[in-house]
Design a protein around this motif. Structure first.
Motif, PDB file in Angstrom:
ATOM      1  N   ARG A  59       0.869  -1.181   0.000  1.00 48.49           N
ATOM      2  CA  ARG A  59       0.000   0.000   0.000  1.00 48.49           C
ATOM      3  C   ARG A  59       0.907   1.233   0.000  1.00 48.49           C
ATOM      4  NH1 ARG A  59      -4.804  -0.732   1.713  1.00 48.49           N
ATOM      5  NH2 ARG A  59      -4.087  -2.376   3.116  1.00 48.49           N
ATOM      6  N   MET A  60       0.588   2.211  -0.815  1.00 44.93           N
ATOM      7  CA  MET A  60       1.382   3.427  -0.889  1.00 44.93           C
ATOM      8  C   MET A  60       0.444   4.626  -0.965  1.00 44.93           C
ATOM      9  SD  MET A  60       4.370   2.253  -3.534  1.00 44.93           S
ATOM     10  CE  MET A  60       5.548   3.466  -2.974  1.00 44.93           C
ATOM     11  N   VAL A  61       0.990   5.798  -0.705  1.00 37.03           N
ATOM     12  CA  VAL A  61       0.254   7.052  -0.857  1.00 37.03           C
ATOM     13  C   VAL A  61       1.097   7.956  -1.744  1.00 37.03           C
ATOM     14  CG1 VAL A  61      -0.682   9.069   0.326  1.00 37.03           C
ATOM     15  CG2 VAL A  61      -0.871   6.812   1.388  1.00 37.03           C
ATOM     16  N   SER A  62       0.484   8.475  -2.778  1.00 39.19           N
ATOM     17  CA  SER A  62       1.190   9.368  -3.699  1.00 39.19           C
ATOM     18  C   SER A  62       1.654  10.613  -2.953  1.00 39.19           C
ATOM     19  CB  SER A  62       0.266   9.765  -4.852  1.00 39.19           C
ATOM     20  OG  SER A  62       0.870  10.742  -5.654  1.00 39.19           O
ATOM     21  N   ASP A  63       2.910  10.991  -3.188  1.00 36.34           N
ATOM     22  CA  ASP A  63       3.438  12.190  -2.542  1.00 36.34           C
ATOM     23  C   ASP A  63       3.867  13.258  -3.539  1.00 36.34           C
ATOM     24  OD1 ASP A  63       5.691  10.984  -3.567  1.00 36.34           O
ATOM     25  OD2 ASP A  63       6.767  10.881  -1.656  1.00 36.34           O
ATOM     26  N   LYS A  64       3.468  13.060  -4.814  1.00 35.72           N
ATOM     27  CA  LYS A  64       3.773  14.050  -5.843  1.00 35.72           C
ATOM     28  C   LYS A  64       2.755  13.917  -6.975  1.00 35.72           C
ATOM     29  CE  LYS A  64       7.379  10.884  -7.272  1.00 35.72           C
ATOM     30  NZ  LYS A  64       8.795  10.657  -7.312  1.00 35.72           N
ATOM     31  N   PRO A  65       2.600  14.938  -7.786  1.00 37.41           N
ATOM     32  CA  PRO A  65       1.561  14.905  -8.832  1.00 37.41           C
ATOM     33  C   PRO A  65       1.876  13.991 -10.011  1.00 37.41           C
ATOM     34  CG  PRO A  65       2.731  16.985  -8.885  1.00 37.41           C
ATOM     35  CD  PRO A  65       3.225  16.257  -7.672  1.00 37.41           C
ATOM     36  N   VAL A  66       3.142  13.669 -10.223  1.00 38.15           N
ATOM     37  CA  VAL A  66       3.531  12.768 -11.309  1.00 38.15           C
ATOM     38  C   VAL A  66       4.493  11.744 -10.732  1.00 38.15           C
ATOM     39  CG1 VAL A  66       4.715  12.582 -13.532  1.00 38.15           C
ATOM     40  CG2 VAL A  66       3.264  14.562 -13.069  1.00 38.15           C
ATOM     41  N   GLU A  94      -4.387   7.012  -2.252  1.00 38.75           N
ATOM     42  CA  GLU A  94      -3.906   5.680  -1.887  1.00 38.75           C
ATOM     43  C   GLU A  94      -3.816   4.797  -3.126  1.00 38.75           C
ATOM     44  OE1 GLU A  94      -5.292   1.872   0.867  1.00 38.75           O
ATOM     45  OE2 GLU A  94      -6.476   3.710   0.887  1.00 38.75           O
ATOM     46  N   LEU A  95      -2.737   4.031  -3.188  1.00 41.48           N
ATOM     47  CA  LEU A  95      -2.534   3.099  -4.298  1.00 41.48           C
ATOM     48  C   LEU A  95      -2.045   1.766  -3.762  1.00 41.48           C
ATOM     49  CD1 LEU A  95      -0.705   5.958  -5.168  1.00 41.48           C
ATOM     50  CD2 LEU A  95      -1.329   4.935  -7.334  1.00 41.48           C
ATOM     51  N   ILE A  96      -2.202   0.756  -4.581  1.00 42.67           N
ATOM     52  CA  ILE A  96      -1.578  -0.532  -4.333  1.00 42.67           C
ATOM     53  C   ILE A  96      -0.537  -0.731  -5.431  1.00 42.67           C
ATOM     54  CG2 ILE A  96      -1.885  -3.035  -4.219  1.00 42.67           C
ATOM     55  CD1 ILE A  96      -3.218  -1.606  -1.858  1.00 42.67           C
ATOM     56  N   LEU A  97       0.674  -1.082  -5.020  1.00 41.70           N
ATOM     57  CA  LEU A  97       1.733  -1.479  -5.948  1.00 41.70           C
ATOM     58  C   LEU A  97       1.757  -2.998  -5.910  1.00 41.70           C
ATOM     59  CD1 LEU A  97       4.155  -0.747  -7.777  1.00 41.70           C
ATOM     60  CD2 LEU A  97       5.563  -0.762  -5.701  1.00 41.70           C
ATOM     61  N   ALA A 150       5.495 -12.407 -19.250  1.00 38.79           N
ATOM     62  CA  ALA A 150       6.124 -11.422 -18.367  1.00 38.79           C
ATOM     63  C   ALA A 150       5.121 -10.827 -17.398  1.00 38.79           C
ATOM     64  CB  ALA A 150       6.741 -10.301 -19.199  1.00 38.79           C
ATOM     65  N   SER A 151       5.672 -10.367 -16.280  1.00 42.08           N
ATOM     66  CA  SER A 151       4.896  -9.604 -15.302  1.00 42.08           C
ATOM     67  C   SER A 151       5.807  -8.524 -14.744  1.00 42.08           C
ATOM     68  CB  SER A 151       4.368 -10.509 -14.188  1.00 42.08           C
ATOM     69  OG  SER A 151       5.435 -11.018 -13.416  1.00 42.08           O
ATOM     70  N   HIS A 152       5.194  -7.535 -14.143  1.00 38.48           N
ATOM     71  CA  HIS A 152       5.967  -6.439 -13.567  1.00 38.48           C
ATOM     72  C   HIS A 152       5.064  -5.693 -12.595  1.00 38.48           C
ATOM     73  CE1 HIS A 152       8.974  -3.303 -13.257  1.00 38.48           C
ATOM     74  NE2 HIS A 152       9.721  -3.911 -14.150  1.00 38.48           N
ATOM     75  N   ALA A 153       5.660  -4.808 -11.821  1.00 38.24           N
ATOM     76  CA  ALA A 153       4.919  -4.012 -10.852  1.00 38.24           C
ATOM     77  C   ALA A 153       4.077  -2.949 -11.556  1.00 38.24           C
ATOM     78  CB  ALA A 153       5.886  -3.343  -9.882  1.00 38.24           C
ATOM     79  N   ILE A 154       2.878  -2.746 -11.021  1.00 36.91           N
ATOM     80  CA  ILE A 154       1.991  -1.687 -11.509  1.00 36.91           C
ATOM     81  C   ILE A 154       1.335  -0.998 -10.311  1.00 36.91           C
ATOM     82  CG2 ILE A 154       1.466  -2.833 -13.707  1.00 36.91           C
ATOM     83  CD1 ILE A 154      -1.361  -3.420 -12.378  1.00 36.91           C
ATOM     84  N   PHE A 155       0.880   0.227 -10.517  1.00 37.81           N
ATOM     85  CA  PHE A 155       0.089   0.953  -9.528  1.00 37.81           C
ATOM     86  C   PHE A 155      -1.380   0.923  -9.933  1.00 37.81           C
ATOM     87  CE2 PHE A 155       4.087   3.452  -8.956  1.00 37.81           C
ATOM     88  CZ  PHE A 155       4.243   3.254  -7.585  1.00 37.81           C
ATOM     89  N   VAL A 156      -2.239   0.764  -8.929  1.00 40.87           N
ATOM     90  CA  VAL A 156      -3.683   0.916  -9.103  1.00 40.87           C
ATOM     91  C   VAL A 156      -4.160   1.764  -7.936  1.00 40.87           C
ATOM     92  CG1 VAL A 156      -5.914  -0.245  -9.205  1.00 40.87           C
ATOM     93  CG2 VAL A 156      -3.911  -1.318 -10.243  1.00 40.87           C
TER      94      VAL A 156
END
Length: 155
Positions: free
Chosen positions: A31-38, A54-57, A71-77
């Motif tokens: 679980r993460m929280v965005s700390d910048k606009p991009v 709030e996002l899930i990585l 293939a797989s990789h990390a994504i944000f939702v």
């Protein structure tokens, strides 16, 4: 020729937000929280998360077919994300503002072309890929970190 960019379906990710941090960790998610606009691009909304969202990585199998290119990789939702609905031929801003890897696949899921492009060149690169009748679909990745961004098909 024109293309259609497809976001990910939000349904497989919705329940992740109800899990504890420990349960997420057991699924190799955070679980993460965005700390910048991009910098936190959601693959469902095809938007950068705003500061404080709030996002899930998590890991996502973007190429799950039987192919050497599986293939797989990390994504944000981000929480509550609704699937974007870009118009045919439209490149969402989250893609236009980044350097991208454009990977063309045939119907057997074999990569037959690859290129790197500035985001504002993406539409032209996708159209060029689809000029080859052997290209079935295109995967778009954020070049810097290699993360899957979206899929494009012929519109």
């Amino acid at each position: 020729m024109t293309f259609q960019i497809h976001p990910l379906d939000p349904a497989p990710f919705a329940d992740l937000f109800d899990l504890s941090d420990e349960e997420l960790a057991a699924r190799d998610a955070v679980r993460m929280v965005s700390d910048k606009p991009v910098g936190f691009p959601c693959r469902v909304s095809l938007e950068d998360a705003a500061p404080g969202e709030e996002l899930i990585l998590c890991n996502y199998a973007h190429q799950s077919e039987a192919t050497p290119y599986a293939a797989s990789h990390a994504i944000f939702v981000k929480r509550g994300a609704e699937a974007a609905t870009p118009a045919p031929g439209e490149t969402p801003e989250v893609l236009r503002r980044r350097v991208l890897s454009v990977r063309a696949f045939d119907e057997d899921h074999m990569m037959i072309a690859g290129d790197v492009a500035a985001g504002d060149e993406l539409g032209d690169r996708i159209d060029a890929a689809f000029a080859d009748p052997a290209v079935d679909y295109v995967h778009i990745h954020f070049a810097g970190r290699g993360c899957f961004a979206a899929k494009a098909t012929r519109a």
